[in-house]
Design a protein around this motif. Structure first.
Motif, PDB file in Angstrom:
ATOM      1  N   ARG A 195       0.816  -1.221   0.000  1.00 42.54           N
ATOM      2  CA  ARG A 195       0.000   0.000   0.000  1.00 42.54           C
ATOM      3  C   ARG A 195       0.847   1.267   0.000  1.00 42.54           C
ATOM      4  O   ARG A 195       0.361   2.339  -0.367  1.00 42.54           O
ATOM      5  CB  ARG A 195      -0.933   0.009   1.212  1.00 42.54           C
ATOM      6  N   PHE A 196       2.111   1.166   0.421  1.00 39.26           N
ATOM      7  CA  PHE A 196       2.965   2.349   0.484  1.00 39.26           C
ATOM      8  C   PHE A 196       3.857   2.502  -0.753  1.00 39.26           C
ATOM      9  O   PHE A 196       4.550   3.516  -0.883  1.00 39.26           O
ATOM     10  CB  PHE A 196       3.852   2.287   1.730  1.00 39.26           C
ATOM     11  N   SER A 197       3.848   1.512  -1.630  1.00 41.37           N
ATOM     12  CA  SER A 197       4.719   1.571  -2.798  1.00 41.37           C
ATOM     13  C   SER A 197       4.382   2.792  -3.647  1.00 41.37           C
ATOM     14  O   SER A 197       3.227   3.032  -3.983  1.00 41.37           O
ATOM     15  CB  SER A 197       4.550   0.301  -3.636  1.00 41.37           C
ATOM     16  N   GLY A 198       5.399   3.575  -3.965  1.00 41.89           N
ATOM     17  CA  GLY A 198       5.188   4.788  -4.738  1.00 41.89           C
ATOM     18  C   GLY A 198       4.985   6.027  -3.900  1.00 41.89           C
ATOM     19  O   GLY A 198       4.877   7.133  -4.445  1.00 41.89           O
ATOM     20  N   SER A 199       4.944   5.886  -2.571  1.00 39.52           N
ATOM     21  CA  SER A 199       4.792   7.067  -1.704  1.00 39.52           C
ATOM     22  C   SER A 199       6.140   7.750  -1.530  1.00 39.52           C
ATOM     23  O   SER A 199       7.186   7.110  -1.590  1.00 39.52           O
ATOM     24  CB  SER A 199       4.215   6.663  -0.346  1.00 39.52           C
ATOM     25  N   HIS A 200       6.099   9.058  -1.278  1.00 38.54           N
ATOM     26  CA  HIS A 200       7.330   9.850  -1.239  1.00 38.54           C
ATOM     27  C   HIS A 200       7.577  10.535   0.097  1.00 38.54           C
ATOM     28  O   HIS A 200       8.721  10.613   0.540  1.00 38.54           O
ATOM     29  CB  HIS A 200       7.310  10.882  -2.374  1.00 38.54           C
ATOM     30  N   ASP A 201       6.552  11.059   0.728  1.00 37.02           N
ATOM     31  CA  ASP A 201       6.723  11.686   2.031  1.00 37.02           C
ATOM     32  C   ASP A 201       6.320  10.685   3.108  1.00 37.02           C
ATOM     33  O   ASP A 201       5.141  10.349   3.240  1.00 37.02           O
ATOM     34  CB  ASP A 201       5.860  12.945   2.134  1.00 37.02           C
ATOM     35  N   PRO A 202       7.273  10.160   3.881  1.00 40.77           N
ATOM     36  CA  PRO A 202       6.960   9.072   4.812  1.00 40.77           C
ATOM     37  C   PRO A 202       5.892   9.421   5.835  1.00 40.77           C
ATOM     38  O   PRO A 202       5.028   8.588   6.143  1.00 40.77           O
ATOM     39  CB  PRO A 202       8.307   8.786   5.485  1.00 40.77           C
ATOM     40  N   LEU A 203       5.934  10.624   6.394  1.00 41.79           N
ATOM     41  CA  LEU A 203       4.977  10.986   7.430  1.00 41.79           C
ATOM     42  C   LEU A 203       3.561  11.069   6.862  1.00 41.79           C
ATOM     43  O   LEU A 203       2.609  10.525   7.440  1.00 41.79           O
ATOM     44  CB  LEU A 203       5.383  12.313   8.072  1.00 41.79           C
ATOM     45  N   SER A 204       3.415  11.723   5.727  1.00 41.57           N
ATOM     46  CA  SER A 204       2.094  11.802   5.102  1.00 41.57           C
ATOM     47  C   SER A 204       1.598  10.429   4.685  1.00 41.57           C
ATOM     48  O   SER A 204       0.397  10.133   4.768  1.00 41.57           O
ATOM     49  CB  SER A 204       2.141  12.722   3.873  1.00 41.57           C
ATOM     50  N   ALA A 205       2.518   9.559   4.250  1.00 37.94           N
ATOM     51  CA  ALA A 205       2.126   8.233   3.783  1.00 37.94           C
ATOM     52  C   ALA A 205       1.455   7.415   4.880  1.00 37.94           C
ATOM     53  O   ALA A 205       0.575   6.593   4.601  1.00 37.94           O
ATOM     54  CB  ALA A 205       3.347   7.480   3.244  1.00 37.94           C
ATOM     55  N   LEU A 206       1.842   7.639   6.143  1.00 39.60           N
ATOM     56  CA  LEU A 206       1.208   6.907   7.237  1.00 39.60           C
ATOM     57  C   LEU A 206      -0.308   7.023   7.174  1.00 39.60           C
ATOM     58  O   LEU A 206      -1.032   6.044   7.310  1.00 39.60           O
ATOM     59  CB  LEU A 206       1.680   7.443   8.587  1.00 39.60           C
ATOM     60  N   LEU A 207      -0.799   8.246   6.987  1.00 41.46           N
ATOM     61  CA  LEU A 207      -2.238   8.471   6.966  1.00 41.46           C
ATOM     62  C   LEU A 207      -2.822   8.337   5.571  1.00 41.46           C
ATOM     63  O   LEU A 207      -3.856   7.691   5.387  1.00 41.46           O
ATOM     64  CB  LEU A 207      -2.567   9.847   7.554  1.00 41.46           C
ATOM     65  N   LEU A 208      -2.177   8.928   4.576  1.00 44.27           N
ATOM     66  CA  LEU A 208      -2.754   8.936   3.232  1.00 44.27           C
ATOM     67  C   LEU A 208      -2.800   7.545   2.617  1.00 44.27           C
ATOM     68  O   LEU A 208      -3.731   7.225   1.861  1.00 44.27           O
ATOM     69  CB  LEU A 208      -1.969   9.878   2.322  1.00 44.27           C
ATOM     70  N   CYS A 209      -1.830   6.705   2.942  1.00 44.10           N
ATOM     71  CA  CYS A 209      -1.798   5.352   2.377  1.00 44.10           C
ATOM     72  C   CYS A 209      -2.419   4.309   3.304  1.00 44.10           C
ATOM     73  O   CYS A 209      -2.467   3.126   2.973  1.00 44.10           O
ATOM     74  CB  CYS A 209      -0.358   4.954   2.037  1.00 44.10           C
ATOM     75  N   GLY A 210      -2.882   4.740   4.473  1.00 46.72           N
ATOM     76  CA  GLY A 210      -3.663   3.855   5.318  1.00 46.72           C
ATOM     77  C   GLY A 210      -2.890   2.882   6.173  1.00 46.72           C
ATOM     78  O   GLY A 210      -3.261   1.707   6.276  1.00 46.72           O
ATOM     79  N   ALA A 211      -1.817   3.345   6.832  1.00 51.52           N
ATOM     80  CA  ALA A 211      -1.141   2.461   7.799  1.00 51.52           C
ATOM     81  C   ALA A 211      -2.144   1.992   8.843  1.00 51.52           C
ATOM     82  O   ALA A 211      -2.967   2.777   9.315  1.00 51.52           O
ATOM     83  CB  ALA A 211       0.004   3.211   8.476  1.00 51.52           C
ATOM     84  N   ASP A 212      -2.076   0.711   9.192  1.00 49.05           N
ATOM     85  CA  ASP A 212      -3.024   0.205  10.180  1.00 49.05           C
ATOM     86  C   ASP A 212      -2.378  -0.620  11.284  1.00 49.05           C
ATOM     87  O   ASP A 212      -3.066  -1.030  12.219  1.00 49.05           O
ATOM     88  CB  ASP A 212      -4.135  -0.611   9.512  1.00 49.05           C
TER      89      ASP A 212
END
Length: 461
Positions: A404-421
């Protein structure tokens, strides 16, 4: 007798460097780009990006694949409700009929049911990066008089921190309230048990593991007398106050009809409008009420998933915070969420509040701030919720190597925008409680089987 020069030297203190995280959210303006050092259960120092600890360390944890956060803090829950998740009769109902259908089921709770429900709620929270959890338990049917004691044992077993509130219901349906008679208690019973619990379990000061608060349930389930008596008892013992308020328009109509007051006027009339209080939901406040809550320092636990699930509305959290009211996050009971996942709740808060205020005003950092520093303030704590020297070493570390995080660039934003659970590592007081996404010493498969059976039995009656 040994001379001072020949006496054995003390063993060096254990100092763990959590080194070079992929990103670090400190919930303040400090730089932890190079990680932090943990010593004696606290954060000894922050390490700036590219820096080294100021003193030698005894061990290193390579955090280069992790996003580092303060441990998340949950400010509102009903642990027992994990037994009634996604129950078909209430899937499509708003709050009042939802409660009317569930009260008789919940009245059948046993101590064993509550122990399982609490353990499941805590385990789920812990795996989502939560290190401190508040619970609002207000059901004490015959045989469950020691409910909060059961919860204390579960919290200690999992190694988390908790604010356990002694809830209450005194206004039964035959007196104009919502709950059935078998779920309410006499005021003297409630107050005596509240004093007992404070004396037995409430810890004060930095590093407290168990704290007790007083929490009459809601305007539609308690009398004004128990609200006033609870406020007086809380002041005597210097503990916090918690209740549901302004969750739905039905509740506002109830307050106007029953008491002739809007919700914040009601709160003030019973002596609760102050900085000892934190409120669950706070969806329906007008401009002047927001200003009064902010001036009083009364905190609000924002529960976005529950508010969407029950179609309760969208609270005005940015305005409350800007007015001076601390804002924290709560997953709410697992029958109205229907999960106990705090990192996902931060994502929901981000998106729901953007619907009211727009994308620029509600950033991932602001939502994470509610889940950490804001939640700590709501619970009256200054020793948790931030990465800073002297704070408790309560930490959540998340990996971003899932699909789900593949292709994300900003790690902090990716936590929420990519749906860390799920967190990969969680530390409470300097001790790892989650390792590689699992809970050492907890058989989750067996726990799930026992909990599922208890849930089926409870609903079947």
């Amino acid at each position: 007798m040994q001379s001072p020069s020949s006496a054995p030297s003390a063993a060096p203190a254990s100092r763990l460097w959590i080194r070079d995280p992929l990103a670090a959210f400190t919930a303040n303006s400090l730089d932890a780009g190079g990680g932090l050092v943990v010593e004696d259960g606290r954060i000894a120092e922050l390490v700036a990006a590219g820096g080294q600890p100021a003193a030698p360390v005894t061990s290193i944890f390579d955090a280069s694949a992790h996003v580092l956060l303060p441990g998340l803090i949950n400010t509102h829950h009903h642990f027992y409700q994990t037994l009634t998740r996604a129950w078909a009769p209430v899937v499509n109902t708003p709050l009042f009929p939802w409660l009317k259908n569930l009260y008789p089921v919940w009245a059948r709770l046993s101590p064993e049911d509550l122990e399982l429900a609490t353990t499941v709620a805590l385990a789920e929270l812990l795996r989502s990066g939560c290190t401190t959890a508040a619970d609002h338990h207000y059901l004490f049917p015959d045989g469950l008089e020691q409910a909060v004691d059961v919860q204390v044992s579960a919290v200690r077993r999992l190694g988390m921190r908790a604010m356990l509130t002694r809830g209450s219901m005194t206004l039964g349906e035959d007196d104009g309230g919502l709950p059935p008679r078998q779920t309410v208690q006499a005021a003297e019973v409630i107050l005596a048990d509240s004093e007992r619990l404070i004396g037995a379990y409430h810890e004060r000061g930095d590093g407290a593991v168990i704290q007790i608060g007083l929490a009459p349930c809601s305007p539609f389930s308690v009398t004004q007398e128990i609200m006033k008596a609870s406020a007086a008892l809380a002041e005597t013992h210097d503990v916090r106050l918690h209740t549901h308020l302004a969750e739905t328009m039905d509740e506002e109509a109830f307050c106007l009809e029953m008491f002739g007051l809007r919700t914040v006027d009601y709160l003030e009339s019973v002596g609760w409008l102050g900085n000892r209080t934190w409120l669950a939901h706070g969806v329906h406040f007008n401009d002047s009420e927001i200003a009064r809550l902010g001036a009083a320092g009364t905190a609000v636990a924002h529960c976005p998933t529950s508010n969407m699930r029950l179609a309760s509305g969208i609270g005005r959290m940015a305005e409350l915070e800007d007015a001076g009211a601390p804002v924290g996050l709560g997953v709410d009971g697992s029958a109205s969420n229907d999960a106990s996942n705090l990192i996902l709740e931060a994502r929901q808060a981000l998106y729901l509040q953007r619907l009211r205020y727009g994308a620029e005003a509600i950033t991932p950092e602001r939502a994470l701030g509610w889940a950490t520093r804001g939640s700590a303030r709501a619970l009256g704590r200054s020793d948790i919720g931030e990465l800073a020297p002297g704070k408790q070493a309560d930490l959540a570390l998340f990996r971003l190597d899932d699909l789900r995080f593949s292709g994300s660039h900003d790690p902090l934003s990716a936590l929420l925008l990519c749906g860390a659970d799920r967190a990969d590592r969680v530390m409470v007081g300097g001790e790892w409680k989650v390792v590689d996404g699992g809970l050492p010493g907890i058989d989750l498969e067996a726990l799930t089987a026992r909990h599922s059976e208890a849930a089926r039995r409870l609903v079947a009656g």
